[in-house]
Write an enzyme that holds these catalytic residues in place. Structure first.
Site, PDB file in Angstrom:
ATOM      1  CD  GLN A  36     -33.587 -47.242 -86.940  1.00 48.99           C
ATOM      2  OE1 GLN A  36     -33.472 -46.029 -87.152  1.00 48.99           O
ATOM      3  NE2 GLN A  36     -34.160 -48.060 -87.804  1.00 48.99           N
ATOM      4  CB  THR A  66     -38.053 -44.010 -95.957  1.00 50.30           C
ATOM      5  OG1 THR A  66     -38.038 -43.961 -94.540  1.00 50.30           O
ATOM      6  CG2 THR A  66     -37.338 -42.797 -96.518  1.00 50.30           C
ATOM      7  CD  GLU A 103     -37.173 -43.636 -91.609  1.00 50.69           C
ATOM      8  OE1 GLU A 103     -38.338 -44.059 -91.424  1.00 50.69           O
ATOM      9  OE2 GLU A 103     -36.165 -44.358 -91.541  1.00 50.69           O
ATOM     10  NE  ARG A 160     -29.177 -57.513 -95.657  1.00 46.66           N
ATOM     11  CZ  ARG A 160     -29.880 -56.710 -94.853  1.00 46.66           C
ATOM     12  NH1 ARG A 160     -29.631 -56.665 -93.590  1.00 46.66           N
ATOM     13  NH2 ARG A 160     -30.862 -55.961 -95.359  1.00 46.66           N
ATOM     14  CG  HIS A 183     -35.853 -46.380 -97.015  1.00 42.14           C
ATOM     15  ND1 HIS A 183     -34.970 -45.459 -96.503  1.00 42.14           N
ATOM     16  CD2 HIS A 183     -36.290 -47.103 -95.946  1.00 42.14           C
ATOM     17  CE1 HIS A 183     -34.890 -45.607 -95.185  1.00 42.14           C
ATOM     18  NE2 HIS A 183     -35.675 -46.597 -94.827  1.00 42.14           N
ATOM     19  CG  ASP A 207     -43.417 -46.585 -90.337  1.00 43.46           C
ATOM     20  OD1 ASP A 207     -44.000 -46.154 -91.350  1.00 43.46           O
ATOM     21  OD2 ASP A 207     -42.268 -46.245 -90.026  1.00 43.46           O
ATOM     22  CE  LYS A 251     -37.571 -45.790 -87.330  1.00 47.89           C
ATOM     23  NZ  LYS A 251     -37.528 -45.204 -88.678  1.00 47.89           N
ATOM     24  CG  ASP A 276     -40.831 -43.152 -88.856  1.00 42.19           C
ATOM     25  OD1 ASP A 276     -41.127 -42.999 -87.659  1.00 42.19           O
ATOM     26  OD2 ASP A 276     -40.310 -44.197 -89.300  1.00 42.19           O
TER      27      ASP A 276
END
Lengths: 430, 430
Positions: B243, B363, B202, B146, B137, B130, B256, B236
């Site tokens: 996560q 994504t 996703e 951030r 995204h 992936d 995932k 996905d």
């Protein structure tokens, strides 16, 4: 029980200091010359051809079913059969290869010197997952980045793992091509492209998955052992400079996927039974595992006492006939999570495991110098070079260097067994 | 050229607004009732059984070789043949299914209503990777953590990717069992165990790998297109709470691996050729790709203009016969790296790609509201709920919700093609 009470084989070499005495009996896939790949069992310095023994009519019942499932050049179907078939085959092999076997004459034509055989991957690997359960390694690596707080907050709750690349797993003896890739040289803000300059090994235990689960169904920790087909050694070769630049935010990728090497023999749970032990007590203040990871039998006997060793042999050392330099002497007791906990965690979200999947334990370092399972730890990220008897120094691996992993189980009154070697030699980058 | 100049099929439904006009001709693996799995081509609302057409003697030469390689219930061997065989088969199918075909009578018995067929995975997936090439995204997600510096320093140099789980990739229509797992509830310092509470989709482009490479040999970016067999849609599915707790330091894992869903038809490079376009210019100040990622032809025509759509249908919406709610309308032009760059990067370290490997693009969100490819972005991590016509609200997916991905290529004077659907409905956790 003293040594003389340990059952012996008529294959004399198996009664010495071999990795493969009568008590081990690991299966693997081998070929001779241009013959087809088939299943064999390691005994001393020889390989017994199970196809030939089957053809000679020396298996019946469950053991015969088991051997039939080993055919076709990969052990996936045999792994899928599970424990009962594996034990039946083991019991029959103990009879056939034991010192009192009446079948020596019939078996001898099916016994080949291992040195004349080629070993292959034992199974078609569906998915490969690399864990991170060696807590001393996690601490040693964490210290390089966060001296005051080496372990992340999830470490003592989550058996951390990630998906690895299955297509480039190779058996012992396969050369390791130094990878090219992007790296960020110290002090630079833009990356360069070229051969990896910080090539490293990682000493790991490999776990072959046996019976799988349906997607959506978790494997309870108490049943996880039933889903393990056997064990091997794994060298998770690592390109540290590529890794440092690529791994945020989704984890290691090209720094690992160029090759991983496994020892070719599948050592069974039955052979390792005498070397099981209680999971070492968690240090004061560590949390209890969550309920889905906790099983009293696993706590009492789910760990292994296996001595692990890493040796380095450089080109110059080979020329000078110097012995290999021991880099690491470690033990599987440094695993913070058991194999059963790894299986239970991996499947708790419904992830499907399949026969022939491979797990890596993560690097198994001890806490002290001499016990570190990677050069990253030994040389403190390349700062403290290793001096070799050849007069060379190493911070990371050079072209021509060969890394050899070994494992050995020892206990008083029990035959010592080993895993065979997991070797790989570095070739220059393309 | 106007619409009337577009070649038509004698399969009338293919000439309407179908995803599968004569110009598409994607292959897939299907079965009817308890019949064996075999290869078919989608045409309008029907499937042409290639096994039956082969038996009728309507293929020869390269096209015949290609069809023979599609047999056995998986397209891996066909993918391995590469472009020439694929084009030969396409040309023959254009003749057979074109409006002027003299073979209509012979073909009709081999043409089944798609609604009566079951679609399967098109190939045995060796490894699944992936990527993370949807830059909007990456920015949207980065901003949640951030705000001032959403992209990490490596993003514009490295086509970021990671290994995913191959064993739990399923075709469209497979139900999605809500996973259980460890999460760290807000404000807590110890994790809890239970069903995922932040289940998400996703929207991704899937890429099927065709011809592989030998371990150690990089695939140059200029040749990368030759190693792609075709394209699909990929959901996905992501457990955001699992996560967040598990992903440091080695990346997403159980969040995932419970399932990923693909659309079952393999849309070819040839069908997508009219929708190729230049890679969008990098914004002022962005670095040039390193040389191993740079090819003039790829820069000039290696991107795709494919419209991507995500729809949500809740249990209540189904009961009330309400139309599906559009969550996302996005485009593959948001890919910061081309597919050729992904292939070149993945193999530059010598990693072996194999026929039937699957890549996800990551994504594919646009920059604006309405274009976000996950609920994480749309609801800003669950803070801003979506209101539905049924009177319900959604922050993340609830049991009974169904997510439908679609894709459509449009250009004046060219037949519009689609990908077929990629659907999945959420079942309650075990």
């Amino acid at each position: 029980m003293n040594q003389s009470a340990i059952a012996r084989s008529w294959v004399e070499h198996a009664n010495g200091h071999s990795d493969f005495p009568l008590q081990n009996l690991p299966l693997g896939i081998f070929s001779r010359g241009s013959d087809e790949r088939r299943c064999g069992v390691a005994i001393g310095d020889a390989i017994l051809d199970l196809d030939a023994v089957l053809a000679a009519g020396l298996f019946d019942g469950q053991a015969r079913n088991a051997v039939q499932a080993t055919r076709g050049g990969a052990l996936n179907a045999y792994f899928a059969l599970g424990r009962e078939a594996r034990v039946a085959l083991r019991e029959r092999l103990l009879e056939l290869l034991g010192a009192d076997s009446p079948h020596q004459a019939a078996l001898k034509p099916a016994l080949y010197p291992a040195a004349e055989c080629q070993l292959h991957l034992p199974a078609r690997i569906g998915d490969y997952t690399d864990f991170y359960v060696g807590i001393e390694h996690a601490k040693n690596v964490g210290k390089l980045f966060r001296p005051d707080n080496p372990l992340l907050p999830n470490y003592k709750y989550v058996p951390i793992g990630y998906h690895g690349r299955a297509s480039t797993i190779r058996p012992s003896g396969t050369d390791v091509r130094r990878p090219n890739g992007q790296t960020l040289p110290a002090g630079q803000t833009e990356p360069s492209f070229g051969p990896c300059a910080r090539l490293d090994y990682e000493l790991e235990l490999g776990i072959w998955i046996g019976q799988g689960n349906a997607m959506g169904d978790a494997i309870p920790v108490a049943q996880a052992g039933e889903h393990v087909a056997g064990y091997c050694l794994l060298n998770d070769w690592s390109a540290r400079d590529i890794q440092a630049w690529e791994y945020q935010p989704l984890g290691p990728f090209l720094s690992k996927s160029f090759i991983s090497t496994v020892s070719p023999w599948v050592v069974t749970a039955e052979a390792l039974e005498p070397f099981r032990c209680a999971q070492p007590a968690r240090p004061e203040g560590d949390p209890q595992p969550l309920a889905y990871l906790l099983d009293p039998r696993d706590q009492a006997g789910g760990a292994f006492d296996i001595e692990l060793e890493v040796l380095l042999l450089t080109e110059r050392m080979r020329e000078q006939n110097l012995p290999a330099h021991r880099l690491t002497l470690s033990n599987t007791l440094s695993m913070y999570w058991t194999v059963a906990q790894m299986v239970a965690h991996h499947s708790v979200n419904g992830c499907q495991l399949q026969p022939g999947d491979l797990f890596g334990s993560g690097t198994l370092s001890g806490a002290k110098p001499g016990q570190f399972g990677s050069l990253l730890e030994i040389t403190e990220g390349g700062k403290v070079p290793i001096e070799l008897a050849s007069g060379e120094v190493r911070r990371f691996l050079e072209d021509g260097d060969e890394i050899i992993l070994r494992a050995r189980c020892k206990r008083d009154g029990v035959a010592s067994i080993g895993f065979g070697e997991c070797r790989g030699k570095i070739l220059p980058a393309h």
